[in-house]
Design a protein around this motif. Structure first.
Motif, mmCIF file in Angstrom:
data_model
loop_
_atom_site.group_PDB
_atom_site.id
_atom_site.type_symbol
_atom_site.label_atom_id
_atom_site.label_comp_id
_atom_site.label_asym_id
_atom_site.label_seq_id
_atom_site.Cartn_x
_atom_site.Cartn_y
_atom_site.Cartn_z
ATOM 1 N N ALA A 1 19.547 33.808 34.254
ATOM 2 C CA ALA A 1 20.008 35.194 34.105
ATOM 3 C C ALA A 1 21.528 35.272 34.137
ATOM 4 C CB ALA A 1 19.414 36.062 35.210
ATOM 5 N N LEU A 2 22.136 34.374 34.883
ATOM 6 C CA LEU A 2 23.594 34.351 35.001
ATOM 7 C C LEU A 2 24.264 33.838 33.735
ATOM 8 C CD1 LEU A 2 25.787 34.781 37.253
ATOM 9 C CD2 LEU A 2 25.619 32.335 37.658
ATOM 10 N N THR A 3 23.651 32.878 33.075
ATOM 11 C CA THR A 3 24.345 32.188 31.986
ATOM 12 C C THR A 3 23.788 32.415 30.584
ATOM 13 O OG1 THR A 3 22.996 30.207 32.353
ATOM 14 C CG2 THR A 3 25.122 30.321 33.485
ATOM 15 N N ARG B 1 23.989 44.174 30.716
ATOM 16 C CA ARG B 1 25.431 44.003 30.793
ATOM 17 C C ARG B 1 25.790 43.564 32.208
ATOM 18 N NH1 ARG B 1 29.992 47.693 28.248
ATOM 19 N NH2 ARG B 1 31.727 46.982 29.511
ATOM 20 N N MET B 2 26.215 42.312 32.334
ATOM 21 C CA MET B 2 26.590 41.790 33.636
ATOM 22 C C MET B 2 28.076 42.027 33.866
ATOM 23 S SD MET B 2 26.065 38.034 35.311
ATOM 24 C CE MET B 2 24.311 38.219 35.260
ATOM 25 N N GLU B 3 28.387 42.544 35.029
ATOM 26 C CA GLU B 3 29.776 42.785 35.403
ATOM 27 C C GLU B 3 30.297 41.605 36.217
ATOM 28 O OE1 GLU B 3 31.409 45.246 34.111
ATOM 29 O OE2 GLU B 3 29.610 46.152 33.236
ATOM 30 N N ARG B 4 31.594 41.580 36.416
ATOM 31 C CA ARG B 4 32.227 40.459 37.127
ATOM 32 C C ARG B 4 31.689 40.290 38.544
ATOM 33 N NH1 ARG B 4 38.578 40.712 35.209
ATOM 34 N NH2 ARG B 4 38.142 40.283 33.009
ATOM 35 N N ALA B 5 31.474 41.382 39.242
ATOM 36 C CA ALA B 5 30.972 41.290 40.625
ATOM 37 C C ALA B 5 29.576 40.673 40.658
ATOM 38 C CB ALA B 5 30.964 42.678 41.272
ATOM 39 N N GLY C 1 26.242 35.837 41.701
ATOM 40 C CA GLY C 1 25.340 34.802 41.190
ATOM 41 C C GLY C 1 25.914 33.408 41.380
ATOM 42 N N LEU C 2 27.192 33.246 41.074
ATOM 43 C CA LEU C 2 27.837 31.943 41.283
ATOM 44 C C LEU C 2 27.798 31.541 42.754
ATOM 45 C CD1 LEU C 2 31.085 31.756 39.110
ATOM 46 C CD2 LEU C 2 29.112 30.252 39.037
ATOM 47 N N GLU C 3 28.103 32.498 43.619
ATOM 48 C CA GLU C 3 28.102 32.196 45.055
ATOM 49 C C GLU C 3 26.712 31.815 45.540
ATOM 50 O OE1 GLU C 3 29.984 35.673 46.653
ATOM 51 O OE2 GLU C 3 31.994 34.922 46.157
ATOM 52 N N ASP C 4 25.686 32.458 45.002
ATOM 53 C CA ASP C 4 24.313 32.096 45.377
ATOM 54 C C ASP C 4 23.978 30.677 44.928
ATOM 55 O OD1 ASP C 4 23.900 34.536 46.574
ATOM 56 O OD2 ASP C 4 22.688 35.371 44.942
#
Length: 112
Positions: free
Chosen positions: A55-57, A30-34, A39-42
């Motif tokens: 893993a992010l998408t 379960r991925m949370e918003r933070a 991940g997006l910032e990386d």
């Protein structure tokens, strides 16, 4: 007498194992918003590799419909702008679109 005790103990151990297996839950990711934001910032900063992007998408986020919508947008951006080259996995246009997704993520109301 010892046979009866052995049979009873065996049955008790077997019953405990079956009960435990019936009440075990499968692990859930379960991925949370933070985490999604990091991940997006990386990815935008060129600090993520293909595995981190996957893993992010790749996991649906049914627990958070607005986050799921952003994940689907990221997949659409991937179809159009993904290069897979290190350090930046996306074209400049793709990175720009990902920055917009990040801004919309930051603008989402806080979860309860």
């Amino acid at each position: 007498m010892t046979i009866a005790v052995t049979v009873c103990l065996s049955f008790a151990v077997f019953a405990v194992i079956v009960w435990g297996l019936m009440h075990m839950r499968t692990p859930r990711f379960r991925m949370e918003r933070a985490q999604f934001q990091r991940g997006l910032e990386d990815v935008i900063a060129g600090q993520a590799d293909d595995n981190e992007w996957r893993a992010l998408t790749c996991y649906p986020m049914r627990h958070d419909p607005p986050l799921e919508q952003l994940r689907l947008e990221c997949l659409q951006i991937e179809e159009e702008e993904y290069t897979g080259k290190i350090p930046y996995l996306f074209t400049e246009a793709g990175l720009s679109k990902l920055r917009e997704v990040r801004e919309r993520l930051l603008a989402l109301p806080q979860q309860d």
